[in-house]
Scaffold this motif. Sequence first.
Motif, PDB file in Angstrom:
ATOM      1  N   ILE A  31     -19.013 -26.843  19.181  1.00 25.36           N
ATOM      2  CA  ILE A  31     -17.598 -26.479  19.197  1.00 25.36           C
ATOM      3  C   ILE A  31     -16.854 -27.538  19.991  1.00 25.36           C
ATOM      4  O   ILE A  31     -17.224 -27.855  21.120  1.00 25.36           O
ATOM      5  N   LYS A  32     -15.819 -28.088  19.408  1.00 26.98           N
ATOM      6  CA  LYS A  32     -15.050 -29.146  20.066  1.00 26.98           C
ATOM      7  C   LYS A  32     -13.739 -28.567  20.591  1.00 26.98           C
ATOM      8  O   LYS A  32     -12.937 -28.042  19.823  1.00 26.98           O
ATOM      9  N   LEU A  33     -13.566 -28.673  21.897  1.00 26.95           N
ATOM     10  CA  LEU A  33     -12.360 -28.168  22.543  1.00 26.95           C
ATOM     11  C   LEU A  33     -11.498 -29.351  22.957  1.00 26.95           C
ATOM     12  O   LEU A  33     -11.959 -30.247  23.652  1.00 26.95           O
ATOM     13  N   SER A  34     -10.254 -29.346  22.503  1.00 27.52           N
ATOM     14  CA  SER A  34      -9.329 -30.402  22.920  1.00 27.52           C
ATOM     15  C   SER A  34      -8.123 -29.739  23.589  1.00 27.52           C
ATOM     16  O   SER A  34      -8.109 -28.531  23.792  1.00 27.52           O
ATOM     17  N   ARG A  35      -7.135 -30.534  23.902  1.00 32.43           N
ATOM     18  CA  ARG A  35      -5.971 -30.019  24.632  1.00 32.43           C
ATOM     19  C   ARG A  35      -5.262 -28.889  23.897  1.00 32.43           C
ATOM     20  O   ARG A  35      -4.825 -27.920  24.499  1.00 32.43           O
ATOM     21  N   ASN A  36      -5.140 -29.005  22.584  1.00 31.44           N
ATOM     22  CA  ASN A  36      -4.384 -28.014  21.810  1.00 31.44           C
ATOM     23  C   ASN A  36      -5.133 -27.434  20.614  1.00 31.44           C
ATOM     24  O   ASN A  36      -4.561 -26.640  19.878  1.00 31.44           O
ATOM     25  N   TYR A  37      -6.369 -27.852  20.407  1.00 34.61           N
ATOM     26  CA  TYR A  37      -7.116 -27.411  19.224  1.00 34.61           C
ATOM     27  C   TYR A  37      -8.540 -27.062  19.580  1.00 34.61           C
ATOM     28  O   TYR A  37      -9.131 -27.635  20.502  1.00 34.61           O
ATOM     29  N   ILE A  38      -9.098 -26.168  18.795  1.00 39.42           N
ATOM     30  CA  ILE A  38     -10.516 -25.856  18.843  1.00 39.42           C
ATOM     31  C   ILE A  38     -11.032 -26.134  17.448  1.00 39.42           C
ATOM     32  O   ILE A  38     -10.473 -25.640  16.467  1.00 39.42           O
ATOM     33  N   THR A  39     -12.062 -26.943  17.336  1.00 35.60           N
ATOM     34  CA  THR A  39     -12.601 -27.254  16.015  1.00 35.60           C
ATOM     35  C   THR A  39     -14.102 -27.024  15.981  1.00 35.60           C
ATOM     36  O   THR A  39     -14.780 -27.079  17.015  1.00 35.60           O
TER      37      THR A  39
ATOM     38  N   TYR B 232     -14.668 -15.502  16.370  1.00 33.26           N
ATOM     39  CA  TYR B 232     -15.497 -15.053  15.247  1.00 33.26           C
ATOM     40  C   TYR B 232     -15.035 -15.676  13.934  1.00 33.26           C
ATOM     41  O   TYR B 232     -15.838 -16.185  13.155  1.00 33.26           O
ATOM     42  N   LEU B 233     -13.734 -15.634  13.690  1.00 38.45           N
ATOM     43  CA  LEU B 233     -13.203 -16.159  12.427  1.00 38.45           C
ATOM     44  C   LEU B 233     -13.452 -17.655  12.276  1.00 38.45           C
ATOM     45  O   LEU B 233     -13.696 -18.139  11.175  1.00 38.45           O
ATOM     46  N   LEU B 234     -13.413 -18.390  13.373  1.00 40.87           N
ATOM     47  CA  LEU B 234     -13.666 -19.831  13.320  1.00 40.87           C
ATOM     48  C   LEU B 234     -15.134 -20.139  13.101  1.00 40.87           C
ATOM     49  O   LEU B 234     -15.479 -20.995  12.292  1.00 40.87           O
ATOM     50  N   ILE B 235     -16.008 -19.425  13.778  1.00 35.87           N
ATOM     51  CA  ILE B 235     -17.418 -19.811  13.826  1.00 35.87           C
ATOM     52  C   ILE B 235     -18.315 -19.037  12.872  1.00 35.87           C
ATOM     53  O   ILE B 235     -19.138 -19.616  12.179  1.00 35.87           O
ATOM     54  N   ALA B 236     -18.191 -17.726  12.852  1.00 33.62           N
ATOM     55  CA  ALA B 236     -19.209 -16.904  12.195  1.00 33.62           C
ATOM     56  C   ALA B 236     -18.749 -16.218  10.918  1.00 33.62           C
ATOM     57  O   ALA B 236     -19.523 -15.494  10.308  1.00 33.62           O
ATOM     58  N   ASP B 237     -17.538 -16.448  10.496  1.00 36.48           N
ATOM     59  CA  ASP B 237     -17.008 -15.769   9.312  1.00 36.48           C
ATOM     60  C   ASP B 237     -17.553 -16.337   8.006  1.00 36.48           C
ATOM     61  O   ASP B 237     -17.464 -15.708   6.969  1.00 36.48           O
ATOM     62  N   GLY B 238     -18.079 -17.545   8.053  1.00 34.68           N
ATOM     63  CA  GLY B 238     -18.657 -18.143   6.857  1.00 34.68           C
ATOM     64  C   GLY B 238     -17.672 -18.880   5.972  1.00 34.68           C
ATOM     65  O   GLY B 238     -18.026 -19.330   4.885  1.00 34.68           O
ATOM     66  N   GLU B 239     -16.452 -19.016   6.404  1.00 32.52           N
ATOM     67  CA  GLU B 239     -15.443 -19.703   5.599  1.00 32.52           C
ATOM     68  C   GLU B 239     -15.454 -21.201   5.896  1.00 32.52           C
ATOM     69  O   GLU B 239     -15.579 -21.614   7.045  1.00 32.52           O
ATOM     70  N   GLN B 240     -15.333 -22.008   4.841  1.00 32.25           N
ATOM     71  CA  GLN B 240     -15.193 -23.445   5.023  1.00 32.25           C
ATOM     72  C   GLN B 240     -13.728 -23.765   5.298  1.00 32.25           C
ATOM     73  O   GLN B 240     -12.840 -23.149   4.720  1.00 32.25           O
ATOM     74  N   ASN B 241     -13.481 -24.722   6.154  1.00 28.20           N
ATOM     75  CA  ASN B 241     -12.130 -25.155   6.511  1.00 28.20           C
ATOM     76  C   ASN B 241     -11.252 -24.022   7.048  1.00 28.20           C
ATOM     77  O   ASN B 241     -10.102 -23.879   6.627  1.00 28.20           O
ATOM     78  N   PRO B 242     -11.772 -23.199   7.950  1.00 23.77           N
ATOM     79  CA  PRO B 242     -10.926 -22.106   8.440  1.00 23.77           C
ATOM     80  C   PRO B 242      -9.779 -22.628   9.290  1.00 23.77           C
ATOM     81  O   PRO B 242      -9.932 -23.592  10.037  1.00 23.77           O
ATOM     82  N   PHE B 243      -8.646 -22.009   9.149  1.00 24.68           N
ATOM     83  CA  PHE B 243      -7.500 -22.289  10.012  1.00 24.68           C
ATOM     84  C   PHE B 243      -7.066 -20.957  10.579  1.00 24.68           C
ATOM     85  O   PHE B 243      -6.706 -20.040   9.834  1.00 24.68           O
ATOM     86  N   ILE B 244      -7.127 -20.836  11.885  1.00 25.16           N
ATOM     87  CA  ILE B 244      -6.725 -19.608  12.545  1.00 25.16           C
ATOM     88  C   ILE B 244      -5.515 -19.933  13.407  1.00 25.16           C
ATOM     89  O   ILE B 244      -5.601 -20.766  14.308  1.00 25.16           O
ATOM     90  N   GLY B 245      -4.408 -19.325  13.103  1.00 25.76           N
ATOM     91  CA  GLY B 245      -3.187 -19.557  13.867  1.00 25.76           C
ATOM     92  C   GLY B 245      -2.766 -18.286  14.573  1.00 25.76           C
ATOM     93  O   GLY B 245      -2.912 -17.193  14.032  1.00 25.76           O
ATOM     94  N   CYS B 246      -2.281 -18.423  15.788  1.00 26.64           N
ATOM     95  CA  CYS B 246      -1.782 -17.284  16.557  1.00 26.64           C
ATOM     96  C   CYS B 246      -0.370 -17.592  17.023  1.00 26.64           C
ATOM     97  O   CYS B 246      -0.044 -18.737  17.324  1.00 26.64           O
ATOM     98  N   VAL B 247       0.437 -16.567  17.091  1.00 28.84           N
ATOM     99  CA  VAL B 247       1.815 -16.714  17.539  1.00 28.84           C
ATOM    100  C   VAL B 247       1.985 -15.893  18.809  1.00 28.84           C
ATOM    101  O   VAL B 247       1.463 -14.787  18.910  1.00 28.84           O
TER     102      VAL B 247
END
Length: 173
Positions: free
Chosen positions: A159-167, A116-131
């Motif tokens: 939505i672009k899915l790569s080995r370690n990133y979702i963009t 949701y935060l990546l796609i539908a939150d409406g923010e430009q240049n979102p960066f979502i990090g999880c630990v």
Amino acid sequence: MKEYYKYVEDVLNDKIVVSRFIKLAVQRIEDFKKRPDIYFDEREVQQCFDFIGLMKEWSGKAANKSAALLPFQKMIVGTIIGLKWKSNGARVAKNVFLLISRKNAKTSLIAKLCAYLLIADGEQNPFIGCVATSAQNARILFEAACNYLKTIDPNSETIKLSRNYITLPANNG
């Protein structure tokens, strides 16, 4: 939103058995909503719930069914998304540290919220990090997020899915 409010009411009225700490947390959140400098953005919370409901579960007995949140998950997500400062509309929660016991759908909850935060939150240049506690747990979370996103964009057109990133190129996310 109905389930969100019902869960709150049921916890506070002892209709749902929860620990003392959960009850205190729910009460604290309700007290936050009463503060003059904070408001609860029901519209955005409902938008988040609706977006998550568009995704499908991708494994187990629930595969291909709606990925809608459980009531306790709605309370968590609603609080993170909905509590905002009146002065600038920014979320009160900037960082979230979540402790949930084993087998309570932590991974799916976080994967759905991140989507949701990546796609539908409406923010430009979102960066979502999880630990996570280990690289293996981080990989499980990443794969869960990818699998949920594949249910709404199966051909990876937006939505672009790569080995370690979702963009999401549309918002530079």
